[in-house]
Design a protein around this motif. Structure first.
Motif, PDB file in Angstrom:
ATOM      1  N   PHE A 206     -10.550  14.649   4.184  1.00  0.00           N
ATOM      2  CA  PHE A 206      -9.256  14.153   3.698  1.00  0.00           C
ATOM      3  C   PHE A 206      -9.122  14.411   2.193  1.00  0.00           C
ATOM      4  O   PHE A 206      -8.068  14.848   1.706  1.00  0.00           O
TER       5      PHE A 206
ATOM      6  N   ARG B 234     -17.096  13.143  -4.241  1.00  0.00           N
ATOM      7  CA  ARG B 234     -16.311  12.998  -3.006  1.00  0.00           C
ATOM      8  C   ARG B 234     -17.063  12.157  -1.975  1.00  0.00           C
ATOM      9  O   ARG B 234     -16.451  11.356  -1.264  1.00  0.00           O
TER      10      ARG B 234
ATOM     11  N   GLN C  86       0.842  -1.182   0.000  1.00  0.00           N
ATOM     12  CA  GLN C  86       0.000   0.000   0.000  1.00  0.00           C
ATOM     13  C   GLN C  86       0.888   1.247   0.000  1.00  0.00           C
ATOM     14  O   GLN C  86       1.823   1.363   0.788  1.00  0.00           O
ATOM     15  N   ILE C  87       0.536   2.191  -0.856  1.00  0.00           N
ATOM     16  CA  ILE C  87       1.379   3.350  -1.122  1.00  0.00           C
ATOM     17  C   ILE C  87       1.650   4.189   0.144  1.00  0.00           C
ATOM     18  O   ILE C  87       2.751   4.711   0.328  1.00  0.00           O
ATOM     19  N   ARG C  88       0.660   4.281   1.020  1.00  0.00           N
ATOM     20  CA  ARG C  88       0.860   5.081   2.238  1.00  0.00           C
ATOM     21  C   ARG C  88       1.884   4.453   3.163  1.00  0.00           C
ATOM     22  O   ARG C  88       2.680   5.138   3.797  1.00  0.00           O
ATOM     23  N   ASN C  89       1.831   3.122   3.267  1.00  0.00           N
ATOM     24  CA  ASN C  89       2.790   2.428   4.126  1.00  0.00           C
ATOM     25  C   ASN C  89       4.191   2.492   3.522  1.00  0.00           C
ATOM     26  O   ASN C  89       5.178   2.666   4.244  1.00  0.00           O
TER      27      ASN C  89
ATOM     28  N   ARG D  75     -11.728   4.696 -12.187  1.00  0.00           N
ATOM     29  CA  ARG D  75     -10.462   3.985 -12.368  1.00  0.00           C
ATOM     30  C   ARG D  75     -10.033   3.275 -11.093  1.00  0.00           C
ATOM     31  O   ARG D  75      -8.843   3.251 -10.761  1.00  0.00           O
TER      32      ARG D  75
ATOM     33  N   GLU E 207      -8.771   2.143  -7.759  1.00  0.00           N
ATOM     34  CA  GLU E 207      -7.925   2.766  -6.739  1.00  0.00           C
ATOM     35  C   GLU E 207      -7.252   4.049  -7.222  1.00  0.00           C
ATOM     36  O   GLU E 207      -6.587   4.737  -6.443  1.00  0.00           O
ATOM     37  N   HIS E 208      -7.423   4.359  -8.534  1.00  0.00           N
ATOM     38  CA  HIS E 208      -6.803   5.571  -9.066  1.00  0.00           C
ATOM     39  C   HIS E 208      -7.762   6.747  -9.126  1.00  0.00           C
ATOM     40  O   HIS E 208      -7.384   7.822  -9.592  1.00  0.00           O
TER      41      HIS E 208
ATOM     42  N   ARG F 208      -6.440 -11.501  -0.533  1.00  0.00           N
ATOM     43  CA  ARG F 208      -5.178 -11.786   0.151  1.00  0.00           C
ATOM     44  C   ARG F 208      -5.342 -11.703   1.665  1.00  0.00           C
ATOM     45  O   ARG F 208      -4.514 -12.200   2.425  1.00  0.00           O
TER      46      ARG F 208
ATOM     47  N   ASP G 286      -3.706 -10.836  -5.789  1.00  0.00           N
ATOM     48  CA  ASP G 286      -3.083 -10.282  -4.584  1.00  0.00           C
ATOM     49  C   ASP G 286      -2.991  -8.757  -4.599  1.00  0.00           C
ATOM     50  O   ASP G 286      -3.030  -8.125  -3.544  1.00  0.00           O
TER      51      ASP G 286
ATOM     52  N   PRO H 158      -9.584  11.942  -6.751  1.00  0.00           N
ATOM     53  CA  PRO H 158      -8.703  10.807  -6.464  1.00  0.00           C
ATOM     54  C   PRO H 158      -9.377   9.832  -5.505  1.00  0.00           C
ATOM     55  O   PRO H 158     -10.302  10.213  -4.792  1.00  0.00           O
ATOM     56  N   ALA H 159      -8.932   8.590  -5.516  1.00  0.00           N
ATOM     57  CA  ALA H 159      -9.363   7.651  -4.481  1.00  0.00           C
ATOM     58  C   ALA H 159      -8.537   7.921  -3.227  1.00  0.00           C
ATOM     59  O   ALA H 159      -7.506   8.596  -3.288  1.00  0.00           O
TER      60      ALA H 159
ATOM     61  N   PRO I  62      -5.966   6.821  -0.586  1.00  0.00           N
ATOM     62  CA  PRO I  62      -4.971   5.750  -0.396  1.00  0.00           C
ATOM     63  C   PRO I  62      -5.147   5.120   0.983  1.00  0.00           C
ATOM     64  O   PRO I  62      -5.093   5.806   2.000  1.00  0.00           O
ATOM     65  N   LEU I  63      -5.384   3.814   1.003  1.00  0.00           N
ATOM     66  CA  LEU I  63      -5.679   3.118   2.256  1.00  0.00           C
ATOM     67  C   LEU I  63      -4.449   2.413   2.803  1.00  0.00           C
ATOM     68  O   LEU I  63      -3.584   1.985   2.043  1.00  0.00           O
ATOM     69  N   GLU I  64      -4.390   2.291   4.116  1.00  0.00           N
ATOM     70  CA  GLU I  64      -3.276   1.550   4.717  1.00  0.00           C
ATOM     71  C   GLU I  64      -3.473   0.052   4.555  1.00  0.00           C
ATOM     72  O   GLU I  64      -2.522  -0.712   4.492  1.00  0.00           O
ATOM     73  N   GLU I  65      -4.730  -0.360   4.493  1.00  0.00           N
ATOM     74  CA  GLU I  65      -4.997  -1.783   4.304  1.00  0.00           C
ATOM     75  C   GLU I  65      -6.264  -1.964   3.481  1.00  0.00           C
ATOM     76  O   GLU I  65      -7.279  -1.333   3.766  1.00  0.00           O
ATOM     77  N   VAL I  66      -6.186  -2.803   2.458  1.00  0.00           N
ATOM     78  CA  VAL I  66      -7.371  -3.167   1.691  1.00  0.00           C
ATOM     79  C   VAL I  66      -7.703  -4.606   2.045  1.00  0.00           C
ATOM     80  O   VAL I  66      -6.859  -5.494   1.944  1.00  0.00           O
TER      81      VAL I  66
ATOM     82  N   PHE J 102      -2.052  14.969  -3.586  1.00  0.00           N
ATOM     83  CA  PHE J 102      -2.147  14.205  -4.838  1.00  0.00           C
ATOM     84  C   PHE J 102      -2.324  15.157  -6.013  1.00  0.00           C
ATOM     85  O   PHE J 102      -3.135  16.078  -5.952  1.00  0.00           O
TER      86      PHE J 102
END
Lengths: 303, 303
Positions: free
Chosen positions: B295, B263, A185-188, B205, B207-208, B19, B89, B222-223, B225-229, A220
């Motif tokens: 955010f 948004r 994940q991009i943030r991590n 798009r 996650e983009h 995953r 994954d 923009p989407a 950015p998540l720390e965990e999906v 972004f």
């Protein structure tokens, strides 16, 4: 302090094929795109090497015509660096067909005295050992912007880590960020990169835009959706060139300046994609750049 | 005029593997995600079908607990629609393992009298013939938001075109836009879609992020950015649900309202990805939604 952007990187001949056509031995190289783009914002001092016998004067004139100082462009015995590649039809991947290092194989960056003590240095995407030598030789305490690629993470990880330790702003793409940190994940990934001691990291996502991470803040900048993509070669170099040129012009490196710099980089990168090699980049004008920056502003505005 | 959002779509059981783990026969379906998300902004009237014998009361209570009106939820003889799939994954692709239509095979949308003449209708991603029947039966002159997928472009192109001709806002992803128009570049695809007579088109798009095209204007959200999906199932449905709910709450469909609606959709979609199935979606709060919208505002702000 030296008020020009010091750029070190490759100047090359590219042979490439995209869905729009093919070209042979056209002007390319990271430092070329960087210099052409940054020169619209600030003076540029270029350090690179080309072949004495095969580098045409018209390319020299293109760069000096843009006000780029070429005292650091070494003309060495041998052939100019050559790269050839082919892009997938959707531009999502490219395949390198051939790399011929030529004079670039023994590139030993020579810094003219009047290039020394720059406020800003941009280490283009070259072997980290050359990036490191450049830092050793320029003197002063510049703000260091570093570009790199997957190849160097693979084959020169230790040198790259030493360069990163001396870098303030690292510019990589999302795959490289994952490769460098092991984080999906991009943030991590950004968190881990920043923990290496950087002030900021930009993680690029090609046609999907780029993230800027500074401390706990995220910014972004979307890419500009184009009606036609001819050749994305040099888009990443153009991005970092426009970005660095803007920072030099403002003599600022705070987060608000970095955010604006991302729009400048995005604007020039979008133009680069509209022609083969440096064709569209060389024809850049301040008016065109300002139009694209205005487009980016409007693209995310609610009203 | 009816001030609730009329939603037609699937309510289903999903069996899925990502995953992060796997789950069997958990609550899913486009209309479920849409209703859960839209209900934070506006009243929702739901039209769907489930199996009389196998649909647990706790799912009914989850939806009614969110204020969703289920008078249009038909309980039919047979089994509830079941889907199972597995995600790559990196979540870039997913593979459908099994589809069991059950009562959904003969879904004939029944519109309770108090659902009629809505101001807004959201045609969730189901067979265009069912979307068309819904439009035929609801009466009035609603603002029509239509979601669809590659499958229907393939197997029901004519019905889909008839639905699009009655749609004001079409929501598709970039591959679907290319499939529908033959255009590789998103801006050209959007132009061709708008030429079908729509007021607006959103091209997602994943996650983009997502683009909104209205006339000559382009907006990009923009989407997050998540720390965990954990599981992206239902993210697209959540997006369009949050978006439609916001429009109903404002009773506006102009471009500035559509931009803000994007948004809202992006905010709720990001939460959906943080749990399996509807787990995180069901736990949504207005505070959480507002945090995510804030955010997104900050993500593109220069200062």
């Amino acid at each position: 302090m030296n008020k020009a952007l010091l750029v070190v990187g490759s100047v090359a001949f590219d042979t490439l094929k995209t869905r729009a056509g093919e070209r042979t031995d056209i002007l390319g190289g990271a430092a070329t795109y960087i210099a052409l783009c940054a020169s619209h914002f600030a003076p540029v001092n270029l350090v690179a090497v080309v072949g004495k016998g095969d580098f045409p004067d018209e390319h020299v004139q293109l760069l000096t015509g843009r006000g780029v100082n070429l005292d650091g462009l070494e003309m060495a015995q041998g052939r100019t660096f050559r790269w050839s590649g082919v892009y997938a039809d959707d531009f999502s991947t490219r395949q390198t067909l051939k790399t011929e290092l030529g004079v670039f194989a023994d590139f030993d960056p020579k810094i003219p005295p009047h290039y020394r003590s720059p406020s800003f240095v941009l280490l283009g995407n070259i072997h980290p050992a050359v990036q490191e030598k450049t830092l050793d030789r320029i003197g002063g305490a510049p703000f260091v912007i570093t570009d790199t690629m997957n190849l160097w993470i693979d084959v020169a990880a230790d040198e790259l880590k030493r360069v990163i330790a001396r870098t303030h702003l690292l510019v990589i793409n999302d795959e490289e960020a994952q490769q460098l940190t092991g984080e999906k994940q991009i943030r991590n990934a950004a968190k881990k990169v920043l923990a290496m001691g950087l002030r900021a990291v930009i993680i690029k996502r090609g046609e999907h835009g780029a993230f800027l991470f500074t401390g706990d803040d995220v910014f972004f900048c979307p890419a500009i959706p184009l009606e036609e993509v001819i050749d994305p070669t040099g888009a990443g170099d153009s991005f970092v060139g426009g970005l660095a040129g803007y920072l030099v012009s403002q003599d600022r490196t705070d987060a608000p300046a970095l955010r604006r710099a991302m729009r400048c980089g995005t604007a020039v990168a979008s133009v680069t994609c509209e022609g083969f090699g440096t064709t569209a980049t060389a024809a850049l004008t301040k008016t065109r750049i300002d139009e694209r920056i205005a487009f980016l502003e409007k693209l995310v505005r609610l009203d």
